[in-house]
Design a protein around this motif. Structure first.
Motif, PDB file in Angstrom:
ATOM      1  N   SER A  33      -9.126  -3.716 -15.465  1.00  0.00           N
ATOM      2  CA  SER A  33      -9.941  -2.411 -15.712  1.00  0.00           C
ATOM      3  C   SER A  33      -9.801  -1.091 -14.954  1.00  0.00           C
ATOM      4  N   ASN A  34      -8.949  -1.296 -14.012  1.00  0.00           N
ATOM      5  CA  ASN A  34      -8.649  -0.034 -13.305  1.00  0.00           C
ATOM      6  C   ASN A  34      -7.284   0.449 -13.645  1.00  0.00           C
ATOM      7  N   THR A  35      -7.276   1.111 -14.829  1.00  0.00           N
ATOM      8  CA  THR A  35      -6.015   1.547 -15.232  1.00  0.00           C
ATOM      9  C   THR A  35      -5.369   2.785 -14.492  1.00  0.00           C
ATOM     10  N   SER A  36      -6.210   3.369 -13.920  1.00  0.00           N
ATOM     11  CA  SER A  36      -5.678   4.966 -12.939  1.00  0.00           C
ATOM     12  C   SER A  36      -4.965   4.469 -12.045  1.00  0.00           C
ATOM     13  N   GLU A  37      -5.340   3.424 -11.206  1.00  0.00           N
ATOM     14  CA  GLU A  37      -5.028   2.916 -10.035  1.00  0.00           C
ATOM     15  C   GLU A  37      -5.173   3.897  -8.883  1.00  0.00           C
ATOM     16  N   SER A  38      -6.061   5.015  -9.172  1.00  0.00           N
ATOM     17  CA  SER A  38      -6.137   6.158  -8.076  1.00  0.00           C
ATOM     18  C   SER A  38      -6.659   5.320  -6.620  1.00  0.00           C
ATOM     19  N   LEU A  39      -7.724   4.514  -6.877  1.00  0.00           N
ATOM     20  CA  LEU A  39      -8.015   3.875  -5.468  1.00  0.00           C
ATOM     21  C   LEU A  39      -8.226   2.286  -5.577  1.00  0.00           C
ATOM     22  N   PRO A  40      -7.596   1.586  -4.865  1.00  0.00           N
ATOM     23  CA  PRO A  40      -7.579   0.068  -5.235  1.00  0.00           C
ATOM     24  C   PRO A  40      -9.450  -0.633  -5.168  1.00  0.00           C
ATOM     25  N   ASP A  41      -9.316  -1.778  -5.908  1.00  0.00           N
ATOM     26  CA  ASP A  41     -10.480  -2.172  -5.949  1.00  0.00           C
ATOM     27  C   ASP A  41     -10.817  -3.122  -5.002  1.00  0.00           C
ATOM     28  N   SER A  65       0.713  -1.296  -0.057  1.00  0.00           N
ATOM     29  CA  SER A  65      -0.219   0.105   0.025  1.00  0.00           C
ATOM     30  C   SER A  65       0.943   1.101  -0.034  1.00  0.00           C
ATOM     31  N   SER A  66       2.071   1.314   0.376  1.00  0.00           N
ATOM     32  CA  SER A  66       2.790   2.453   0.498  1.00  0.00           C
ATOM     33  C   SER A  66       4.028   2.234   0.025  1.00  0.00           C
ATOM     34  N   LEU A  67       4.833   3.265  -0.573  1.00  0.00           N
ATOM     35  CA  LEU A  67       6.159   3.403  -0.690  1.00  0.00           C
ATOM     36  C   LEU A  67       7.109   2.977   0.602  1.00  0.00           C
ATOM     37  N   VAL A  68       6.880   3.760   1.382  1.00  0.00           N
ATOM     38  CA  VAL A  68       7.745   3.368   2.728  1.00  0.00           C
ATOM     39  C   VAL A  68       6.844   2.528   3.546  1.00  0.00           C
ATOM     40  N   HIS A  69       7.074   1.505   3.468  1.00  0.00           N
ATOM     41  CA  HIS A  69       6.227   0.449   4.172  1.00  0.00           C
ATOM     42  C   HIS A  69       6.413   0.463   5.785  1.00  0.00           C
ATOM     43  N   LEU A  70       5.893   0.872   6.444  1.00  0.00           N
ATOM     44  CA  LEU A  70       5.669   0.906   7.951  1.00  0.00           C
ATOM     45  C   LEU A  70       4.666  -0.511   8.392  1.00  0.00           C
TER      46      LEU A  70
END
Length: 180
Positions: free
Chosen positions: A145-153, A122-127
């Motif tokens: 189908s979620n090509t923008s990946e702005s929000l996860p399915d 979920s994050s680049l810096v994984h805490l």
């Protein structure tokens, strides 16, 4: 039973459970959607220097899935099989990925036309969130189908100390697993 999900254990689903009555999201196949909790067990079948395979069965030991994992393959790759041994999906780790992304394809394919979804931290810096009883990792799942990946399915939380995994669609729990 081989590959079909067993019927409900208690007959009713918990209040926060995902129900398939209104537009279910079919990712692999409709036969793997159930409007009730399904108890499954994960059991190692082979663990050697070259392989790490396991079976997923119902509580009566009827096979549902198998996972084949060749250790030290490049790129890292796993195959989810149905009970009869037919490949359902292949999971392939993307090389040089900042988020340690896995791409999942239909069958044993790696063609873009067979791309189903990707999973990443979920994050680049994984805490890791730590409590006295658990260490939790959160993963984001993006359908093809979620090509923008702005929000996860979907979101997946993994609790390694308590050997659990929970999958969410929004705030609804759609699956939970516990290893025993």
């Amino acid at each position: 039973m081989g590959g079909k999900l067993p019927g409900p254990a208690s007959g009713t689903a918990p209040a926060n459970a995902y129900t398939t009555e209104s537009n279910p999201i079919v990712v692999i196949g409709e036969q793997y959607i159930a409007p009730y909790p399904v108890d499954l067990k994960i059991q190692h079948t082979v663990f050697t220097v070259a392989e790490n395979n396991f079976d997923i069965t119902d509580v009566n030991d009827n096979p549902i899935f198998k996972v084949k994992n060749k250790l030290f393959s490049f790129p890292d790759r796993r195959v989810l099989l149905d009970a009869a041994g037919n490949p359902l999906v292949s999971l392939k780790q993307k090389i040089l990925s900042v988020h340690r992304r896995w791409r999942v394809f239909r069958g044993e394919s790696d063609k873009s036309s067979d791309f189903l979804f990707s999973v990443r931290k979920s994050s680049l810096v994984h805490l890791k969130m730590r409590t006295k009883t658990t260490t939790t990792t959160t993963l984001d799942v993006f359908l093809a189908s979620n090509t923008s990946e702005s929000l996860p399915d979907f979101k997946i939380t993994e609790g390694w100390r308590d050997s659990s995994c929970t999958i969410f669609a929004g705030h609804a729990i759609i699956a939970q697993m516990t290893w025993v």
